[in-house]
Design a protein around this motif. Structure first.
Motif, PDB file in Angstrom:
ATOM      1  N   LEU A  99      10.907   9.036   9.837  1.00 37.41           N
ATOM      2  CA  LEU A  99       9.941   8.082   9.723  1.00 37.41           C
ATOM      3  C   LEU A  99       9.113   7.931   9.167  1.00 37.41           C
ATOM      4  O   LEU A  99       8.638   6.724   9.447  1.00 37.41           O
ATOM      5  CB  LEU A  99       9.047   9.376  11.042  1.00 37.41           C
ATOM      6  CG  LEU A  99       8.999   9.592  12.329  1.00 37.41           C
ATOM      7  CD1 LEU A  99       7.817  10.383  12.478  1.00 37.41           C
ATOM      8  CD2 LEU A  99       8.484   8.427  13.039  1.00 37.41           C
ATOM      9  N   ALA A 100       9.363   8.983   7.776  1.00 35.93           N
ATOM     10  CA  ALA A 100       8.704   8.555   6.173  1.00 35.93           C
ATOM     11  C   ALA A 100       8.981   7.078   5.936  1.00 35.93           C
ATOM     12  O   ALA A 100       9.255   6.456   5.402  1.00 35.93           O
ATOM     13  CB  ALA A 100       8.675   9.602   5.810  1.00 35.93           C
ATOM     14  N   ALA A 101      11.170   7.471   6.207  1.00 33.45           N
ATOM     15  CA  ALA A 101      12.092   6.033   5.260  1.00 33.45           C
ATOM     16  C   ALA A 101      10.989   4.501   5.798  1.00 33.45           C
ATOM     17  O   ALA A 101      11.501   3.909   5.104  1.00 33.45           O
ATOM     18  CB  ALA A 101      13.106   6.837   5.960  1.00 33.45           C
ATOM     19  N   LEU A 102      11.384   4.687   7.234  1.00 34.67           N
ATOM     20  CA  LEU A 102      10.990   3.215   7.749  1.00 34.67           C
ATOM     21  C   LEU A 102       9.802   2.790   7.571  1.00 34.67           C
ATOM     22  O   LEU A 102       9.900   1.255   7.590  1.00 34.67           O
ATOM     23  CB  LEU A 102      11.146   2.951   9.165  1.00 34.67           C
ATOM     24  CG  LEU A 102      13.127   4.465   9.700  1.00 34.67           C
ATOM     25  CD1 LEU A 102      13.163   3.723  11.507  1.00 34.67           C
ATOM     26  CD2 LEU A 102      13.853   2.646   9.239  1.00 34.67           C
ATOM     27  N   LEU A 103       9.056   3.839   7.462  1.00 36.10           N
ATOM     28  CA  LEU A 103       7.459   3.353   7.685  1.00 36.10           C
ATOM     29  C   LEU A 103       7.452   2.666   5.865  1.00 36.10           C
ATOM     30  O   LEU A 103       6.403   2.314   6.338  1.00 36.10           O
ATOM     31  CB  LEU A 103       6.231   4.428   7.840  1.00 36.10           C
ATOM     32  CG  LEU A 103       6.337   4.468   9.491  1.00 36.10           C
ATOM     33  CD1 LEU A 103       5.520   5.448   9.769  1.00 36.10           C
ATOM     34  CD2 LEU A 103       5.678   3.400   9.821  1.00 36.10           C
ATOM     35  N   ILE A 104       8.501   3.097   4.997  1.00 38.54           N
ATOM     36  CA  ILE A 104       7.524   2.927   3.921  1.00 38.54           C
ATOM     37  C   ILE A 104       8.474   1.328   3.532  1.00 38.54           C
ATOM     38  O   ILE A 104       7.990   0.470   2.706  1.00 38.54           O
ATOM     39  CB  ILE A 104       8.908   3.929   2.591  1.00 38.54           C
ATOM     40  CG1 ILE A 104       7.901   5.312   3.066  1.00 38.54           C
ATOM     41  CG2 ILE A 104       9.295   3.262   1.451  1.00 38.54           C
ATOM     42  CD1 ILE A 104       8.846   6.256   2.214  1.00 38.54           C
ATOM     43  N   ILE A 105      10.066   0.860   4.905  1.00 35.29           N
ATOM     44  CA  ILE A 105      10.720   0.172   4.229  1.00 35.29           C
ATOM     45  C   ILE A 105       9.928  -0.707   4.346  1.00 35.29           C
ATOM     46  O   ILE A 105       9.772  -2.327   4.294  1.00 35.29           O
ATOM     47  CB  ILE A 105      11.645   0.238   4.344  1.00 35.29           C
ATOM     48  CG1 ILE A 105      13.409   1.752   4.221  1.00 35.29           C
ATOM     49  CG2 ILE A 105      12.760  -1.316   4.768  1.00 35.29           C
ATOM     50  CD1 ILE A 105      14.284   0.962   5.144  1.00 35.29           C
ATOM     51  N   GLU A 106       9.111  -0.575   5.791  1.00 43.42           N
ATOM     52  CA  GLU A 106       8.212  -1.608   6.636  1.00 43.42           C
ATOM     53  C   GLU A 106       7.148  -2.537   5.250  1.00 43.42           C
ATOM     54  O   GLU A 106       6.705  -3.415   5.455  1.00 43.42           O
ATOM     55  CB  GLU A 106       8.214  -1.358   7.973  1.00 43.42           C
ATOM     56  CG  GLU A 106       7.245  -2.120   8.642  1.00 43.42           C
ATOM     57  CD  GLU A 106       6.536  -1.798   9.954  1.00 43.42           C
ATOM     58  OE1 GLU A 106       6.375  -2.577  10.265  1.00 43.42           O
ATOM     59  OE2 GLU A 106       6.613  -0.306  10.471  1.00 43.42           O
ATOM     60  N   ALA A 107       6.736  -1.499   5.442  1.00 43.79           N
ATOM     61  CA  ALA A 107       5.383  -1.086   4.102  1.00 43.79           C
ATOM     62  C   ALA A 107       5.832  -1.919   2.416  1.00 43.79           C
ATOM     63  O   ALA A 107       5.316  -3.275   2.373  1.00 43.79           O
ATOM     64  CB  ALA A 107       4.971   0.038   3.533  1.00 43.79           C
ATOM     65  N   VAL A 108       7.029  -1.938   2.524  1.00 44.29           N
ATOM     66  CA  VAL A 108       6.707  -2.508   1.430  1.00 44.29           C
ATOM     67  C   VAL A 108       8.041  -4.105   1.898  1.00 44.29           C
ATOM     68  O   VAL A 108       7.610  -5.058   0.897  1.00 44.29           O
ATOM     69  CB  VAL A 108       8.598  -2.060   0.619  1.00 44.29           C
ATOM     70  CG1 VAL A 108       9.428  -3.115  -0.279  1.00 44.29           C
ATOM     71  CG2 VAL A 108       8.719  -1.292   0.020  1.00 44.29           C
ATOM     72  N   LEU A 109       7.849  -4.338   2.545  1.00 46.30           N
ATOM     73  CA  LEU A 109       8.450  -5.803   3.400  1.00 46.30           C
ATOM     74  C   LEU A 109       7.592  -6.809   3.620  1.00 46.30           C
ATOM     75  O   LEU A 109       7.826  -7.728   3.238  1.00 46.30           O
ATOM     76  CB  LEU A 109       9.326  -5.892   4.309  1.00 46.30           C
ATOM     77  CG  LEU A 109      11.182  -4.682   4.253  1.00 46.30           C
ATOM     78  CD1 LEU A 109      11.480  -5.047   5.408  1.00 46.30           C
ATOM     79  CD2 LEU A 109      12.043  -6.441   3.854  1.00 46.30           C
ATOM     80  N   LEU A 110       6.321  -6.261   4.421  1.00 47.15           N
ATOM     81  CA  LEU A 110       5.158  -6.698   4.743  1.00 47.15           C
ATOM     82  C   LEU A 110       4.420  -7.272   3.105  1.00 47.15           C
ATOM     83  O   LEU A 110       3.764  -7.973   3.446  1.00 47.15           O
ATOM     84  CB  LEU A 110       4.185  -5.917   5.311  1.00 47.15           C
ATOM     85  CG  LEU A 110       4.872  -5.362   6.721  1.00 47.15           C
ATOM     86  CD1 LEU A 110       3.636  -4.579   7.567  1.00 47.15           C
ATOM     87  CD2 LEU A 110       4.619  -6.596   7.649  1.00 47.15           C
ATOM     88  N   ALA A 111       4.916  -6.528   2.379  1.00 43.43           N
ATOM     89  CA  ALA A 111       3.562  -7.201   0.308  1.00 43.43           C
ATOM     90  C   ALA A 111       4.675  -7.618   0.153  1.00 43.43           C
ATOM     91  O   ALA A 111       4.444  -8.948  -0.710  1.00 43.43           O
ATOM     92  CB  ALA A 111       3.302  -5.815   0.633  1.00 43.43           C
ATOM     93  N   VAL A 112       6.150  -8.128   0.109  1.00 47.42           N
ATOM     94  CA  VAL A 112       7.100  -8.644  -0.454  1.00 47.42           C
ATOM     95  C   VAL A 112       6.724 -10.244  -0.002  1.00 47.42           C
ATOM     96  O   VAL A 112       6.913 -10.461  -1.213  1.00 47.42           O
ATOM     97  CB  VAL A 112       8.110  -8.009  -0.820  1.00 47.42           C
ATOM     98  CG1 VAL A 112       9.111  -8.135   0.634  1.00 47.42           C
ATOM     99  CG2 VAL A 112       9.183  -7.939  -1.738  1.00 47.42           C
ATOM    100  N   GLY A 113       6.533  -9.924   1.443  1.00 49.10           N
ATOM    101  CA  GLY A 113       6.443 -11.241   1.349  1.00 49.10           C
ATOM    102  C   GLY A 113       5.740 -12.387   1.034  1.00 49.10           C
ATOM    103  O   GLY A 113       6.540 -13.790   0.517  1.00 49.10           O
TER     104      GLY A 113
END
Length: 256
Positions: A99-113
């Protein structure tokens, strides 16, 4: 010899308790609606998470021999599909920290765009990290049977709600009926908010769904550390869209 059914592992990092599963699901649906609305306005009516809409646009583009649009929409669908594929593999890799790991990855991807080059109309590189993040999101609340709530689209939720109303009248409503309306409402509210944010802040509006994903990651991390093995973050669960009174999957199989 009677075949012994194997129980699902106790710690799947899937929130078996509706106390966390349902708020997480509604929040993630709202996040998807927000990001999709921002992307739709920012990238010339390209859907970030609604692949049914993109599939229709793909068909229209092919019919019109608009090959630039064909490439644009097809690449979007492929990236989204890869996100779901990657998310499922990562979910298995991270185990109880999923839960925590995938949400962190999602947050990074949304910002890195925001840091990506724009690319071309046919290949919108700027949009791909957001699309990848939303594809990956579908693995976050995936249960031990590989089933997931509809976190980035509402067609299924609307259908289940409509059929559920009919079954309610006939006295045989499905256990998954009641959760569909909050999912639709969450995604719709997120879409409205995303439109408002995009009109005011432009592409920087993607930082809002990124922040929501990061906040959910913190909540998931705290729960995983403070309550390891608790049904708040793990355990054998009902079907992912079922009511709290539904029988757990493993027990239901055993009774079949």
């Amino acid at each position: 010899m009677t075949e012994t059914r194997k129980e699902a592992p106790a710690d799947k990092s899937f929130p078996a308790s509706p106390t966390t599963r349902i708020p997480f699901a509604v929040a993630l649906a709202a996040l998807a609606g927000c990001a999709d609305s921002i992307g739709f306005l920012e990238f010339s009516q390209l859907f970030m998470s609604f692949m049914s809409g993109n599939t229709t646009r793909f068909g229209v583009a092919v019919a019109n021999s608009d090959w630039e649009n064909v490439t644009r929409v097809a690449s979007t669908i492929i990236v989204f599909c890869f996100g779901a594929f990657l998310g499922t593999l990562l979910a298995a890799l991270f185990g109880r920290w999923r839960l925590a790991a995938l949400l962190i990855i999602e947050a990074v991807l949304l910002a890195v765009g925001l840091l990506m080059p724009w690319g071309t109309f046919a290949y919108p590189l700027h949009a791909y990290p957001i699309i990848l993040a939303l594809g990956l999101q579908n693995a976050i609340l995936q249960d031990e049977g590989g089933r997931s709530l509809a976190l980035t689209y509402v067609t299924g939720a609307v259908v289940r709600f409509g059929t559920g109303l009919a079954n309610l009248l006939m006295g045989s409503v499905a256990a998954s009926f009641w959760i569909q309306a909050p999912l639709w409402a969450g995604l719709s509210a997120g879409a409205i908010l995303g439109g408002v944010l995009q009109l005011r802040y432009g592409e920087a509006a993607f930082l809002f769904p990124a922040a929501v994903a990061a906040l959910l990651a913190v909540v998931a991390l705290v729960l995983t550390i403070a309550r390891p093995g608790s049904e708040l973050v793990s355990g054998v669960s009902p079907a992912p869209d079922a009511a709290p009174s539904a029988k757990p999957v493993a027990k239901a199989k055993a009774l079949a």
